[in-house]
Design an enzyme around this catalytic site. Structure first.
Site, PDB file in Angstrom:
ATOM      1  N   ASN A  29      -2.097   0.444   6.602  1.00  0.00           N
ATOM      2  CA  ASN A  29      -1.657  -0.832   7.179  1.00  0.00           C
ATOM      3  C   ASN A  29      -0.796  -1.682   6.243  1.00  0.00           C
ATOM      4  OD1 ASN A  29      -3.703  -1.724   5.542  1.00  0.00           O
ATOM      5  ND2 ASN A  29      -4.888  -2.716   7.150  1.00  0.00           N
ATOM      6  N   TYR A  72     -12.333  -2.457  -4.101  1.00  0.00           N
ATOM      7  CA  TYR A  72     -12.887  -2.601  -2.749  1.00  0.00           C
ATOM      8  C   TYR A  72     -14.423  -2.538  -2.742  1.00  0.00           C
ATOM      9  CZ  TYR A  72      -8.446  -2.480  -0.154  1.00  0.00           C
ATOM     10  OH  TYR A  72      -7.222  -2.785   0.399  1.00  0.00           O
ATOM     11  N   LYS A  90       0.816  -1.218   0.000  1.00  0.00           N
ATOM     12  CA  LYS A  90       0.000   0.000   0.000  1.00  0.00           C
ATOM     13  C   LYS A  90       0.854   1.276   0.000  1.00  0.00           C
ATOM     14  CE  LYS A  90      -4.054  -2.188   2.182  1.00  0.00           C
ATOM     15  NZ  LYS A  90      -5.114  -2.049   3.222  1.00  0.00           N
ATOM     16  N   GLU A  95      -9.419 -10.844  -7.796  1.00  0.00           N
ATOM     17  CA  GLU A  95      -8.446  -9.752  -7.668  1.00  0.00           C
ATOM     18  C   GLU A  95      -7.302  -9.881  -8.678  1.00  0.00           C
ATOM     19  OE1 GLU A  95      -7.516  -9.822  -3.467  1.00  0.00           O
ATOM     20  OE2 GLU A  95      -9.554  -9.191  -2.928  1.00  0.00           O
ATOM     21  N   HIS A  98      -2.198  -5.395   1.456  1.00  0.00           N
ATOM     22  CA  HIS A  98      -3.474  -6.090   1.237  1.00  0.00           C
ATOM     23  C   HIS A  98      -3.144  -7.515   0.816  1.00  0.00           C
ATOM     24  CE1 HIS A  98      -7.240  -7.443  -0.542  1.00  0.00           C
ATOM     25  NE2 HIS A  98      -6.489  -7.879  -1.545  1.00  0.00           N
TER      26      HIS A  98
HETATM   27  P1  RTP Z   1      -7.173  -5.854   3.079  1.00  0.00           P
HETATM   28  O1  RTP Z   1      -8.484  -6.179   2.407  1.00  0.00           O
HETATM   29  O2  RTP Z   1      -6.672  -4.463   2.753  1.00  0.00           O
HETATM   30  O3  RTP Z   1      -6.155  -6.916   2.854  1.00  0.00           O
HETATM   31  O4  RTP Z   1      -7.373  -5.844   4.663  1.00  0.00           O
HETATM   32  P2  RTP Z   1      -8.203  -6.855   5.539  1.00  0.00           P
HETATM   33  O5  RTP Z   1      -8.747  -7.973   4.695  1.00  0.00           O
HETATM   34  O6  RTP Z   1      -7.339  -7.209   6.697  1.00  0.00           O
HETATM   35  O7  RTP Z   1      -9.381  -5.921   6.033  1.00  0.00           O
HETATM   36  P3  RTP Z   1     -10.806  -5.627   5.348  1.00  0.00           P
HETATM   37  O8  RTP Z   1     -11.845  -5.915   6.375  1.00  0.00           O
HETATM   38  O9  RTP Z   1     -10.917  -6.291   4.021  1.00  0.00           O
HETATM   39  O10 RTP Z   1     -10.747  -4.052   5.155  1.00  0.00           O
HETATM   40  C1  RTP Z   1     -10.087  -3.486   4.042  1.00  0.00           C
HETATM   41  C2  RTP Z   1      -9.248  -2.309   4.490  1.00  0.00           C
HETATM   42  O11 RTP Z   1     -10.112  -1.283   4.951  1.00  0.00           O
HETATM   43  C3  RTP Z   1      -9.516  -0.603   6.038  1.00  0.00           C
HETATM   44  N1  RTP Z   1     -10.367  -0.698   7.203  1.00  0.00           N
HETATM   45  N2  RTP Z   1     -10.595   0.324   7.973  1.00  0.00           N
HETATM   46  N3  RTP Z   1     -11.522   2.021  10.011  1.00  0.00           N
HETATM   47  C4  RTP Z   1     -11.896   0.749   9.995  1.00  0.00           C
HETATM   48  O12 RTP Z   1     -12.624   0.272  10.836  1.00  0.00           O
HETATM   49  C5  RTP Z   1     -11.404  -0.096   8.938  1.00  0.00           C
HETATM   50  N4  RTP Z   1     -11.682  -1.365   8.775  1.00  0.00           N
HETATM   51  C6  RTP Z   1     -11.017  -1.742   7.670  1.00  0.00           C
HETATM   52  C7  RTP Z   1      -8.199  -1.270   6.336  1.00  0.00           C
HETATM   53  O13 RTP Z   1      -7.156  -0.512   5.742  1.00  0.00           O
HETATM   54  C8  RTP Z   1      -8.333  -2.617   5.666  1.00  0.00           C
HETATM   55  O14 RTP Z   1      -7.074  -3.113   5.286  1.00  0.00           O
HETATM   56 MG    MG Z   2      -9.865  -7.651   2.926  1.00  0.00          MG
END
Ligand code: RTP
Ligand code: MG
Length: 135
Positions: free
Chosen positions: A114, A51, A11, A128, A117
């Site tokens: 973070n 997304y 990222k 993806e 991804h």
């Molecule tokens: P990613 O898709 O980026 O690999 O991350 P992830 O599966 O661990 O998390 P996901 O639930 O898919 O959320 C995608 C990205 O959105 C941001 N996020 N912000 N502020 C919040 O509560 C929140 N929750 C998620 C994070 O940057 C996350 O990586």
């Molecule tokens: Mg995710």
């Protein structure tokens, strides 16, 4: 165990911090091969489409803003159990909850910025990879 492919993004925060090499090293030293890789600036449309599953979530606007704030590295990783292995190497979404030795624990500062991804399932990986690299 089957050889799988998964999709990964380094990222904008991690690219800006000059840690592309360190993150790629984590993948390579854990048996994941880079089979596709590109540095690119995402457009708003690309980030929103990528997304789309989070479209209704309150953080969607900030997420798209952040993902278009600078260049990212999009890549395809290949190896045994690649999808789960990559998620394990990444650590929890919130770096404060990420286990020691994970990429997010070591290189990320917040739940928004973070560092990486990774696809969360075989279905996501397929979608993806096709989204950025075609079939
Ligand atoms: P990613 O898709 O980026 O690999 O991350 P992830 O599966 O661990 O998390 P996901 O639930 O898919 O959320 C995608 C990205 O959105 C941001 N996020 N912000 N502020 C919040 O509560 C929140 N929750 C998620 C994070 O940057 C996350 O990586
Ligand atoms: Mg995710």
């Amino acid at each position: 165990m089957a050889i799988e492919r998964t999709f990964s993004i380094i990222k904008p925060d991690a690219v800006a911090k000059n840690v592309i090499g360190k993150i790629v090293s984590r993948f390579e030293s854990n048996g994941l091969k880079i089979v596709e890789m590109q540095l690119k600036q995402l457009s708003r449309e690309e980030a929103e489409g990528f997304y789309a599953e989070h479209k209704e979530r309150p953080f969607f606007g900030d997420l798209v803003e952040f993902m278009t704030s600078g260049p990212v590295v999009v890549q395809v990783l290949e190896g045994e159990n690649a999808i789960t292995l990559n998620r394990d190497l990444m650590g929890a979404t919130n770096p404060q909850e990420a286990a020691e030795g994970t990429i997010r624990r070591d290189f990320a500062q917040s739940i928004d910025a973070n560092a990486v991804h990774g696809s969360d399932s075989a279905t996501s990986a397929e979608r993806e990879i096709a989204y950025f690299f075609g079939k």
